[in-house]
Design a protein around this motif. Sequence first.
Motif, PDB file in Angstrom:
ATOM      1  N   CYS A 501       0.822  -1.224   0.000  1.00  0.00           N
ATOM      2  CA  CYS A 501       0.000   0.000   0.000  1.00  0.00           C
ATOM      3  C   CYS A 501       0.849   1.264   0.000  1.00  0.00           C
ATOM      4  CB  CYS A 501      -0.923   0.018   1.213  1.00  0.00           C
ATOM      5  SG  CYS A 501      -2.197  -1.242   1.197  1.00  0.00           S
ATOM      6  N   GLU A 502       1.994   1.225   0.686  1.00  0.00           N
ATOM      7  CA  GLU A 502       2.847   2.411   0.832  1.00  0.00           C
ATOM      8  C   GLU A 502       3.708   2.691  -0.399  1.00  0.00           C
ATOM      9  OE1 GLU A 502       5.200   1.632   4.243  1.00  0.00           O
ATOM     10  OE2 GLU A 502       3.598   2.055   5.694  1.00  0.00           O
ATOM     11  N   ASP A 503       3.802   1.737  -1.321  1.00  0.00           N
ATOM     12  CA  ASP A 503       4.684   1.907  -2.482  1.00  0.00           C
ATOM     13  C   ASP A 503       4.027   2.852  -3.486  1.00  0.00           C
ATOM     14  OD1 ASP A 503       6.316   1.761  -4.686  1.00  0.00           O
ATOM     15  OD2 ASP A 503       6.448  -0.431  -4.710  1.00  0.00           O
ATOM     16  N   VAL A 504       4.389   4.117  -3.416  1.00  0.00           N
ATOM     17  CA  VAL A 504       3.740   5.137  -4.252  1.00  0.00           C
ATOM     18  C   VAL A 504       4.042   4.933  -5.734  1.00  0.00           C
ATOM     19  CG1 VAL A 504       3.608   6.880  -2.428  1.00  0.00           C
ATOM     20  CG2 VAL A 504       5.677   6.733  -3.839  1.00  0.00           C
ATOM     21  N   GLU A 505       5.207   4.394  -6.039  1.00  0.00           N
ATOM     22  CA  GLU A 505       5.558   4.172  -7.449  1.00  0.00           C
ATOM     23  C   GLU A 505       4.737   3.029  -8.032  1.00  0.00           C
ATOM     24  OE1 GLU A 505      10.128   5.876  -7.009  1.00  0.00           O
ATOM     25  OE2 GLU A 505       9.760   3.712  -6.959  1.00  0.00           O
ATOM     26  N   LEU A 506       4.572   1.959  -7.287  1.00  0.00           N
ATOM     27  CA  LEU A 506       3.697   0.870  -7.727  1.00  0.00           C
ATOM     28  C   LEU A 506       2.287   1.388  -7.958  1.00  0.00           C
ATOM     29  CD1 LEU A 506       2.491  -2.010  -8.015  1.00  0.00           C
ATOM     30  CD2 LEU A 506       2.487  -2.133  -5.510  1.00  0.00           C
ATOM     31  N   GLN A 507       1.764   2.159  -7.028  1.00  0.00           N
ATOM     32  CA  GLN A 507       0.392   2.647  -7.147  1.00  0.00           C
ATOM     33  C   GLN A 507       0.240   3.586  -8.347  1.00  0.00           C
ATOM     34  OE1 GLN A 507      -1.600   0.993  -5.500  1.00  0.00           O
ATOM     35  NE2 GLN A 507      -0.375   0.237  -3.771  1.00  0.00           N
ATOM     36  N   ALA A 508       1.279   4.372  -8.636  1.00  0.00           N
ATOM     37  CA  ALA A 508       1.239   5.254  -9.810  1.00  0.00           C
ATOM     38  C   ALA A 508       1.241   4.438 -11.103  1.00  0.00           C
ATOM     39  CB  ALA A 508       2.432   6.208  -9.784  1.00  0.00           C
ATOM     40  N   PHE A 509       2.002   3.334 -11.127  1.00  0.00           N
ATOM     41  CA  PHE A 509       2.043   2.415 -12.273  1.00  0.00           C
ATOM     42  C   PHE A 509       0.653   1.829 -12.526  1.00  0.00           C
ATOM     43  CE2 PHE A 509       2.640  -2.248 -13.184  1.00  0.00           C
ATOM     44  CZ  PHE A 509       2.985  -2.138 -14.517  1.00  0.00           C
ATOM     45  N   VAL A 510       0.015   1.345 -11.480  1.00  0.00           N
ATOM     46  CA  VAL A 510      -1.319   0.745 -11.593  1.00  0.00           C
ATOM     47  C   VAL A 510      -2.343   1.788 -12.045  1.00  0.00           C
ATOM     48  CG1 VAL A 510      -3.189  -0.307 -10.244  1.00  0.00           C
ATOM     49  CG2 VAL A 510      -0.821  -1.067  -9.919  1.00  0.00           C
ATOM     50  N   LYS A 511      -2.233   2.981 -11.506  1.00  0.00           N
ATOM     51  CA  LYS A 511      -3.174   4.049 -11.863  1.00  0.00           C
ATOM     52  C   LYS A 511      -3.006   4.470 -13.321  1.00  0.00           C
ATOM     53  CE  LYS A 511      -4.829   8.603 -10.382  1.00  0.00           C
ATOM     54  NZ  LYS A 511      -4.617   9.751  -9.469  1.00  0.00           N
ATOM     55  N   ASP A 512      -1.760   4.548 -13.792  1.00  0.00           N
ATOM     56  CA  ASP A 512      -1.507   4.902 -15.194  1.00  0.00           C
ATOM     57  C   ASP A 512      -2.194   3.913 -16.133  1.00  0.00           C
ATOM     58  OD1 ASP A 512      -0.054   7.267 -15.291  1.00  0.00           O
ATOM     59  OD2 ASP A 512       1.508   6.408 -16.559  1.00  0.00           O
ATOM     60  N   ILE A 513      -2.104   2.636 -15.805  1.00  0.00           N
ATOM     61  CA  ILE A 513      -2.715   1.602 -16.643  1.00  0.00           C
ATOM     62  C   ILE A 513      -4.232   1.762 -16.653  1.00  0.00           C
ATOM     63  CG2 ILE A 513      -3.161  -0.897 -16.789  1.00  0.00           C
ATOM     64  CD1 ILE A 513      -0.236  -1.269 -15.782  1.00  0.00           C
ATOM     65  N   TYR A 514      -4.803   2.024 -15.499  1.00  0.00           N
ATOM     66  CA  TYR A 514      -6.256   2.183 -15.413  1.00  0.00           C
ATOM     67  C   TYR A 514      -6.724   3.446 -16.143  1.00  0.00           C
ATOM     68  CZ  TYR A 514     -10.844   3.237 -13.447  1.00  0.00           C
ATOM     69  OH  TYR A 514     -12.167   3.556 -13.300  1.00  0.00           O
ATOM     70  N   VAL A 515      -6.053   4.560 -15.898  1.00  0.00           N
ATOM     71  CA  VAL A 515      -6.506   5.844 -16.436  1.00  0.00           C
ATOM     72  C   VAL A 515      -6.257   5.948 -17.938  1.00  0.00           C
ATOM     73  CG1 VAL A 515      -6.126   8.344 -16.390  1.00  0.00           C
ATOM     74  CG2 VAL A 515      -6.292   7.056 -14.243  1.00  0.00           C
ATOM     75  N   TYR A 516      -5.064   5.567 -18.384  1.00  0.00           N
ATOM     76  CA  TYR A 516      -4.690   5.780 -19.784  1.00  0.00           C
ATOM     77  C   TYR A 516      -4.891   4.544 -20.654  1.00  0.00           C
ATOM     78  CZ  TYR A 516      -2.643   9.983 -17.833  1.00  0.00           C
ATOM     79  OH  TYR A 516      -2.469  11.174 -17.189  1.00  0.00           O
ATOM     80  N   GLY A 517      -4.634   3.370 -20.078  1.00  0.00           N
ATOM     81  CA  GLY A 517      -4.844   2.158 -20.863  1.00  0.00           C
ATOM     82  C   GLY A 517      -6.311   1.818 -20.982  1.00  0.00           C
ATOM     83  N   MET A 518      -6.987   1.751 -19.848  1.00  0.00           N
ATOM     84  CA  MET A 518      -8.404   1.389 -19.831  1.00  0.00           C
ATOM     85  C   MET A 518      -9.308   2.610 -19.896  1.00  0.00           C
ATOM     86  SD  MET A 518      -8.113  -1.735 -20.006  1.00  0.00           S
ATOM     87  CE  MET A 518      -6.435  -1.708 -20.617  1.00  0.00           C
ATOM     88  N   ARG A 519      -8.718   3.770 -20.076  1.00  0.00           N
ATOM     89  CA  ARG A 519      -9.436   5.037 -20.265  1.00  0.00           C
ATOM     90  C   ARG A 519     -10.331   5.371 -19.078  1.00  0.00           C
ATOM     91  NH1 ARG A 519      -8.746   6.538 -25.631  1.00  0.00           N
ATOM     92  NH2 ARG A 519      -9.142   8.579 -24.729  1.00  0.00           N
ATOM     93  N   GLY A 520      -9.943   4.888 -17.880  1.00  0.00           N
ATOM     94  CA  GLY A 520     -10.685   5.204 -16.675  1.00  0.00           C
ATOM     95  C   GLY A 520     -12.075   4.598 -16.606  1.00  0.00           C
ATOM     96  N   VAL A 521     -12.297   3.537 -17.384  1.00  0.00           N
ATOM     97  CA  VAL A 521     -13.616   2.900 -17.406  1.00  0.00           C
ATOM     98  C   VAL A 521     -13.743   1.951 -16.217  1.00  0.00           C
ATOM     99  CG1 VAL A 521     -15.187   1.412 -18.701  1.00  0.00           C
ATOM    100  CG2 VAL A 521     -13.785   3.097 -19.907  1.00  0.00           C
ATOM    101  N   LYS A 522     -14.640   2.278 -15.312  1.00  0.00           N
ATOM    102  CA  LYS A 522     -14.798   1.478 -14.091  1.00  0.00           C
ATOM    103  C   LYS A 522     -15.205   0.045 -14.410  1.00  0.00           C
ATOM    104  CE  LYS A 522     -16.897   1.841  -9.501  1.00  0.00           C
ATOM    105  NZ  LYS A 522     -17.835   2.607  -8.644  1.00  0.00           N
ATOM    106  N   ALA A 523     -16.017  -0.128 -15.453  1.00  0.00           N
ATOM    107  CA  ALA A 523     -16.519  -1.458 -15.813  1.00  0.00           C
ATOM    108  C   ALA A 523     -15.405  -2.391 -16.284  1.00  0.00           C
ATOM    109  CB  ALA A 523     -17.587  -1.335 -16.895  1.00  0.00           C
ATOM    110  N   SER A 524     -14.237  -1.831 -16.595  1.00  0.00           N
ATOM    111  CA  SER A 524     -13.125  -2.683 -17.038  1.00  0.00           C
ATOM    112  C   SER A 524     -12.633  -3.592 -15.912  1.00  0.00           C
ATOM    113  CB  SER A 524     -11.957  -1.828 -17.544  1.00  0.00           C
ATOM    114  OG  SER A 524     -11.312  -1.167 -16.459  1.00  0.00           O
ATOM    115  N   GLY A 525     -12.914  -3.188 -14.676  1.00  0.00           N
ATOM    116  CA  GLY A 525     -12.487  -4.006 -13.550  1.00  0.00           C
ATOM    117  C   GLY A 525     -11.017  -3.906 -13.225  1.00  0.00           C
TER     118      GLY A 525
END
Length: 674
Positions: A501-525
């Motif tokens: 949870c504390e790894d800010v770089e890991l969390q930024a990596f995951v967020k980038d994939i969700y926001v830009y790869g999956m275009r922030g679509v919640k239904a993508s899961g």
Amino acid sequence: MPSYTVTVATGSQWFAGTDDYVYLSLEGTAGCSERHLLDKPFYNDFERGAVDSYDVTVEEDLGEIQLIKIEKRKYWYQDDWYLKYVTVKTPMGDYLEFPCYRWITDEKEVVLRDGRAKLPRDDKTQILKQHRRKELEMRQKMYRWKEWHPGFPLSIDAHSHSELPRDIQFDNEKGIDFILNYSKAMENLYVNRFMHMFQSSWSDFADFERIFVRISNTISEYVMQHWKEDFMFGYQFLNGCNPVLIRRCTEIPKKMPVTMDMVECSLERNLTLEEEVKQGNIFIVDYELLDGVDANKTDPCTIQYLAAPICLLYKNLENKIVPIAIQLGQRPGPDNPIFLPSDATYDWLLAKIWVRSSDFHIHQTVTHLLRTHLVSEVFSIAMFRQLPAVHPLFKLLVPHMRFTIAINTKAREQLICECGLFDKANATGGGGHVQMVQKAMKDLTYSSLCFPEEIKAKGMDSKEDIPYYYYRDDGIKVWEAIMNFTEDVIHIYYESDEVVCEDVELQAFVKDIYVYGMRGVKASGFPKMIRTREKLAEYLTVVIFTTSAQHAAVNFGQYDWCSWIPNAPPTMRRPPPTEKGTVTIEQIVESLPDRGRSCWHLGAVWALSQFQDNELFLGTYPDEHFVEKPVKEAMAKFRKNLDEIVSTITERNKNKKLPYYYLSPDRIPNSVAV
């Protein structure tokens, strides 16, 4: 005066060496060294593949070495240099390893940390925190997101391969020139004499043999001999190059009004169709995604057609999957008949050909392009933007991102662009493939990339019910081996869920994939954040499996299954039949691709099925980003598990007329690079 022994290793790629001036300086906890000139022009150091050693004397002890700086200054002309690693032997006899594995271009400098992987929380000194931050700031300027088409996963902001950062370019750009490779393939297959014969039809099925090369490939020749047979048609849904669409049918869809009278002669258990469905013996493949997609109109001399069929399949008493009903459109009606095995021979054959053509389109654009290439590029860009080289997850993932951004950029430049090679032979060229990706994005979910979960969701997980689904069996073995490996690495660096949870770089990596790869679509899961080690292991397994095994499964069988043109037509030149009893052999041949399109198709599937000259297969990590013993032990365990899978698959394939080897780890490249 303290003396350090510095060893510098140059890459073995072509033009990896340099004749420029090279300087080195050391930075420790107690001070910094002066700049030391390591190489002058024409000293013959830093040649391709060389390992050179130097003694660096300093005036006072530098303490623990934290950083080394390598500077390159131009002598005469631009002379890029590929630096593999630097090792430093301290005055106390300790050895420090500084991995680099990247190009130093122009008059640039690189600042390297020693090879021990560190999470953000591990960096205590300001100098290391600053180095970490600066590296990511620089990378985020170099690796920028860009929308290629509305609704697509975002890709790299580069118009051509030459605009990419040098570190992710191919070593030899000519080696991945699609136009050159397709032309060479046609020449090697002795079909180049037909390549300009558009609008020229073949005479009959036997005429296709004029461009079919009987190389020592048991599968492609077996396909040519048996492609008309129902068992071969059904088998490909399990173990062909698109084994991802078939699902167990739980209810006959209303849009396909199949009756018991229609299929009774195909059922072998003395059960009604409804009872067969309940017992799990009926399967379905629905090409609904193709409904409404525009066919290729780039050649006014050839009208091309698409269909959106629905295919019902049956598991017979031999446990073989065979087709029992095909409807070529999505809306039932008198002009959309349901074709059956009991129909006239050519009626049934043409219906199956239409399904095979539709399957080819879904395979190329959705299964292959979107769900491996474009998704892997998202993983790659996010990794470079959010994980510094010292992060353990960067070290873990970077071998699986090798050349992925480069091959996709080259594809956008030559293959799937407007007027690209894809338009030459494919009915979904000219924009149809873009519509398909846009429509398919709604089904691109996180769970669908979790291999065992997706197999189960389709009702295809039972080995007893479906014993010959080798894609499933081998895929689960490879998935589990990757999962065990990621768990081993995670437990070395993340001692608890709290650390995740504390790894800010890991969390930024995951967020980038969700926001830009999956275009922030919640239904993508796709998760926006990862909170546990267990979830992190699964997430990393999704990334590595997709970029390696999944791509191998759907890419390298293309020549095997698609080289016999009637088994995988890239286009159809006549509309789907709207009534029964009228189809002739002449009509079928006129529907199939002409000579020119057949040749371009053959060149494409040949070129796409070849490994890179310098291919690195799953578990092979020649670049030593990790230096710690526990991780090297985890890698050795991973390789051992993969070797056992290879042995199991090799033993199973013995004496098989149709061996399945696409998910054998010795045939799975580490990354999407072709």
